[in-house]
Scaffold this active site. Sequence first.
Site, mmCIF file in Angstrom:
data_model
loop_
_atom_site.group_PDB
_atom_site.id
_atom_site.type_symbol
_atom_site.label_atom_id
_atom_site.label_comp_id
_atom_site.label_asym_id
_atom_site.label_seq_id
_atom_site.Cartn_x
_atom_site.Cartn_y
_atom_site.Cartn_z
ATOM 1 N N ARG A 229 22.051 34.773 26.199
ATOM 2 C CA ARG A 229 22.564 33.464 26.623
ATOM 3 C C ARG A 229 24.048 33.611 26.943
ATOM 4 O O ARG A 229 24.739 34.450 26.357
ATOM 5 C CB ARG A 229 22.427 32.440 25.485
ATOM 6 C CG ARG A 229 21.032 31.980 25.211
ATOM 7 C CD ARG A 229 21.031 30.821 24.217
ATOM 8 N NE ARG A 229 21.456 31.209 22.887
ATOM 9 C CZ ARG A 229 22.629 30.944 22.338
ATOM 10 N NH1 ARG A 229 23.550 30.283 23.027
ATOM 11 N NH2 ARG A 229 22.916 31.320 21.115
ATOM 12 N N TYR B 230 17.242 35.713 32.004
ATOM 13 C CA TYR B 230 17.045 36.069 30.602
ATOM 14 C C TYR B 230 16.855 34.852 29.701
ATOM 15 O O TYR B 230 17.605 33.873 29.793
ATOM 16 C CB TYR B 230 18.255 36.856 30.084
ATOM 17 C CG TYR B 230 17.912 37.612 28.827
ATOM 18 C CD1 TYR B 230 17.352 38.882 28.899
ATOM 19 C CD2 TYR B 230 18.084 37.041 27.574
ATOM 20 C CE1 TYR B 230 16.990 39.564 27.749
ATOM 21 C CE2 TYR B 230 17.722 37.718 26.421
ATOM 22 C CZ TYR B 230 17.175 38.978 26.519
ATOM 23 O OH TYR B 230 16.809 39.648 25.390
ATOM 24 N N LYS C 141 15.960 26.266 24.954
ATOM 25 C CA LYS C 141 17.238 25.714 24.503
ATOM 26 C C LYS C 141 17.703 24.562 25.407
ATOM 27 O O LYS C 141 18.263 23.581 24.940
ATOM 28 C CB LYS C 141 18.303 26.810 24.472
ATOM 29 C CG LYS C 141 17.938 28.019 23.624
ATOM 30 C CD LYS C 141 17.765 27.667 22.176
ATOM 31 C CE LYS C 141 17.612 28.928 21.320
ATOM 32 N NZ LYS C 141 17.435 28.603 19.904
ATOM 33 N N HIS D 61 17.676 22.540 15.759
ATOM 34 C CA HIS D 61 17.542 23.998 15.838
ATOM 35 C C HIS D 61 17.039 24.479 14.474
ATOM 36 O O HIS D 61 17.771 25.091 13.699
ATOM 37 C CB HIS D 61 18.920 24.579 16.173
ATOM 38 C CG HIS D 61 18.910 26.033 16.493
ATOM 39 N ND1 HIS D 61 20.009 26.835 16.350
ATOM 40 C CD2 HIS D 61 17.932 26.846 16.961
ATOM 41 C CE1 HIS D 61 19.728 28.069 16.710
ATOM 42 N NE2 HIS D 61 18.469 28.100 17.079
ATOM 43 N N SER E 84 22.358 32.269 14.332
ATOM 44 C CA SER E 84 21.667 33.536 14.549
ATOM 45 C C SER E 84 22.118 34.578 13.513
ATOM 46 O O SER E 84 23.171 34.440 12.887
ATOM 47 C CB SER E 84 21.901 34.044 15.969
ATOM 48 O OG SER E 84 23.270 34.091 16.202
ATOM 49 N N CYS F 6 20.748 35.259 10.625
ATOM 50 C CA CYS F 6 20.623 34.828 9.223
ATOM 51 C C CYS F 6 19.179 34.920 8.735
ATOM 52 O O CYS F 6 18.837 34.366 7.688
ATOM 53 C CB CYS F 6 21.127 33.404 9.059
ATOM 54 S SG CYS F 6 22.914 33.263 9.168
ATOM 55 N N ASP G 117 11.937 28.104 15.394
ATOM 56 C CA ASP G 117 13.248 27.929 16.035
ATOM 57 C C ASP G 117 13.650 26.465 16.274
ATOM 58 O O ASP G 117 14.808 26.131 16.125
ATOM 59 C CB ASP G 117 13.255 28.679 17.381
ATOM 60 C CG ASP G 117 14.643 28.869 17.955
ATOM 61 O OD1 ASP G 117 15.579 29.119 17.167
ATOM 62 O OD2 ASP G 117 14.808 28.771 19.181
ATOM 63 N N ARG H 158 13.890 41.456 22.804
ATOM 64 C CA ARG H 158 13.044 40.333 22.372
ATOM 65 C C ARG H 158 11.564 40.624 22.510
ATOM 66 O O ARG H 158 11.147 41.496 23.284
ATOM 67 C CB ARG H 158 13.353 39.114 23.258
ATOM 68 C CG ARG H 158 14.778 38.606 23.126
ATOM 69 C CD ARG H 158 14.916 37.653 22.002
ATOM 70 N NE ARG H 158 16.295 37.409 21.606
ATOM 71 C CZ ARG H 158 16.634 36.507 20.699
ATOM 72 N NH1 ARG H 158 15.715 35.775 20.111
ATOM 73 N NH2 ARG H 158 17.897 36.352 20.352
HETATM 74 O O1 O2Y Z 1 19.744 35.395 24.232
HETATM 75 C C1 O2Y Z 1 18.829 34.582 24.424
HETATM 76 O O2 O2Y Z 1 18.609 34.045 25.500
HETATM 77 C C2 O2Y Z 1 17.967 34.247 23.336
HETATM 78 S S1 O2Y Z 1 18.730 33.197 22.194
HETATM 79 C C3 O2Y Z 1 17.507 32.676 21.100
HETATM 80 C C4 O2Y Z 1 16.201 33.024 21.318
HETATM 81 C C5 O2Y Z 1 15.226 32.587 20.451
HETATM 82 C C6 O2Y Z 1 15.592 31.794 19.406
HETATM 83 N N1 O2Y Z 1 16.877 31.448 19.197
HETATM 84 C C7 O2Y Z 1 17.838 31.894 19.995
HETATM 85 C C8 O2Y Z 1 19.238 31.456 19.651
HETATM 86 O O3 O2Y Z 1 20.211 31.890 20.217
HETATM 87 O O4 O2Y Z 1 19.358 30.597 18.750
HETATM 88 MN MN MN Z 2 17.507 29.776 18.029
#
Ligand code: O2Y
Ligand code: MN
Length: 597
Positions: A70, A198, A207, A227, A249, A251, A278, A367
């Site tokens: 992200r 991605y 998200k 979340h 994240s 944790c 999630d 992932r």
């Molecule tokens: O980097 C990404 O796009 C994935 S981020 C993500 C993926 C699954 C669950 N939680 C997260 C997060 O950043 O909280």
């Molecule tokens: Mn998440």
Amino acid sequence: MPSKLAALNRWVDDVAKRTRPDHVHWCDGSQAEYDQLVDAMLKTGDLIELNQQTHPRCYLHRSDPQDVARVEQLTVICSKNKDDAGPNNIWMDPAEAHAKIDALFEGCMAGRTLYVIPYCMGPLGSPLSRCGVEITDSPYVVANMRIMTRMGTAAQERIEREGTFIKALHSIGELDPERRWIMHFPEELTIKSFGSGYGGNALLGKKCHALRIGSYQARIEGWLAEHMLIVGIENPRHEIRYVAAAFPSACGKTNLSMLIPPEGYQRDGWKVWTVGDDICWMRPGKDGRLYAINPEAGYFGVAPGTSKKTNPNALAMLQHDTIFTNVAVTADNQPWWEGLDDRKPVKDWQGRDYDPANGPAAHPNSRFTVRANQCPSWSPEAESDQGVPIDAIVFGGRRGSVVPLVFEARDWTHGVLIGASMASETTAAATDVGVPIRRDPMAMKPFCGYNYGDYFAHWLSFDQPGAKLPKVYQVNWFRKSSDGKFLWPGFGDNMRVLEWMLKRVAGDAGAIETPIGNLPSADDLNLDGLHLSDGALDELFRVDSAEWRAEEAAVGEYLASYGSHIPDALLAEHQRVVAALDAETDVSAMPRRAAAS
Ligand code: O2Y
Ligand code: MN
């Protein structure tokens, strides 16, 4: 098939005119459609077949090396008023944002297929669910959306009945980081994402919809988009109580959502059921309790660190029908990542011959995408239209010091303050000296689609006459001894902490009152079969008033940064905690009184 809903057809036509694809394909969500997409991606190299003997129907996708996570700095909230986005978000004027991103979409799908993906976040028949339509030019996104959401004809039919949907427009563009934006227009129920293929940037149901737009919708409609994982804890009497938990994240959120209880607990008949890993949408039911659904139907989990020891359930579910992204492969073409086992990979996440000098074999954010019901601990209640009643809400973070293993909020308002005060170390360092802390209220910092001050007020508003709200807890699995060792074993043993919480909910366990909240005494926790180092328990529950005064001073400054949007009731609650701490002059002897259950 084009829709019976004129507004949907019009939007698809408008997008097609702008993006100029060679073909338009309306997704029906069928297995045949998925199989065709996979075949096509195997031909183009978008997917690589993994060992089909050991991992039937498993594939590997290698993303562009510059597109692996992200991108918070390119994720913007485009509310009409800047103040409505709040200091927690990057804001952009909606007209300026549309102009900027629409220019990128111009002609971007030439030579490609435009896929229309009607999807439903949550069970198809649930009044708590909400629908959207993602338009994308990425077949990888279509395949992932089929795993992660209820996607296709049934979702389209619900959209046609309701006449409303979130518009989620996506193109991978040229995967150029300089031409990349993830934009949200909450008042228009619209998402536009360009230049990334991605995860959270591209699978727009996750998200972007379920949290950023979802939190905005939830505020207007009187629910919560959080979340949080959702787990059911079954006790030896076969009663199942549900817990929702928010963690930033790194944790162990996925591990907690699929926890396997320690042997003694298993013998006694305890079991953990996974409802979600999630995201959690919660709404008060007629009986005043909060009912929760997992809006997703799959997991997009981080691979490194997942092993037979840390998460056997996850490992079992990844043996078939899984898309892996950016993992390494072994000599016999099996997926591999750091922490999995002692085998050596031969190719790294970029497809290069593995060389430790190039860094980890699997990308640290590599992932797996897998259907939720493949998890051995999957709860059939994840399909329940009414959702599951939540008895406890847990806020967690990674803190090497200061924060005890667990404590309980006095009441809902105190619980909201605890959530609003959440913070976590940004690196997994050996000692906590000088480790930077990031404030991450309710673990929603990158995901709250509006001003955090208004969000806290929304949380407080659930405390209505007749409400039967969950108890609220803070946990910290990561407290360390002075020589930098973790004091708590974590993983399955976290069950002991969950048991205490649920006994508190039932009025069956004691607690000791302190200025920061109610803590268990050693007698209140089941420590059978657990071998902690000398003094570990005292250190795990030590509440140092000087450290906590400093902590609350930092929380006060943080809340003040939201100005007039911070509700007075939250400031008053913070003042109450500060005053209670100030009343303690003896740092070493925090008062430990029996708390009401
Ligand atoms: O980097 C990404 O796009 C994935 S981020 C993500 C993926 C699954 C669950 N939680 C997260 C997060 O950043 O909280
Ligand atoms: Mn998440």
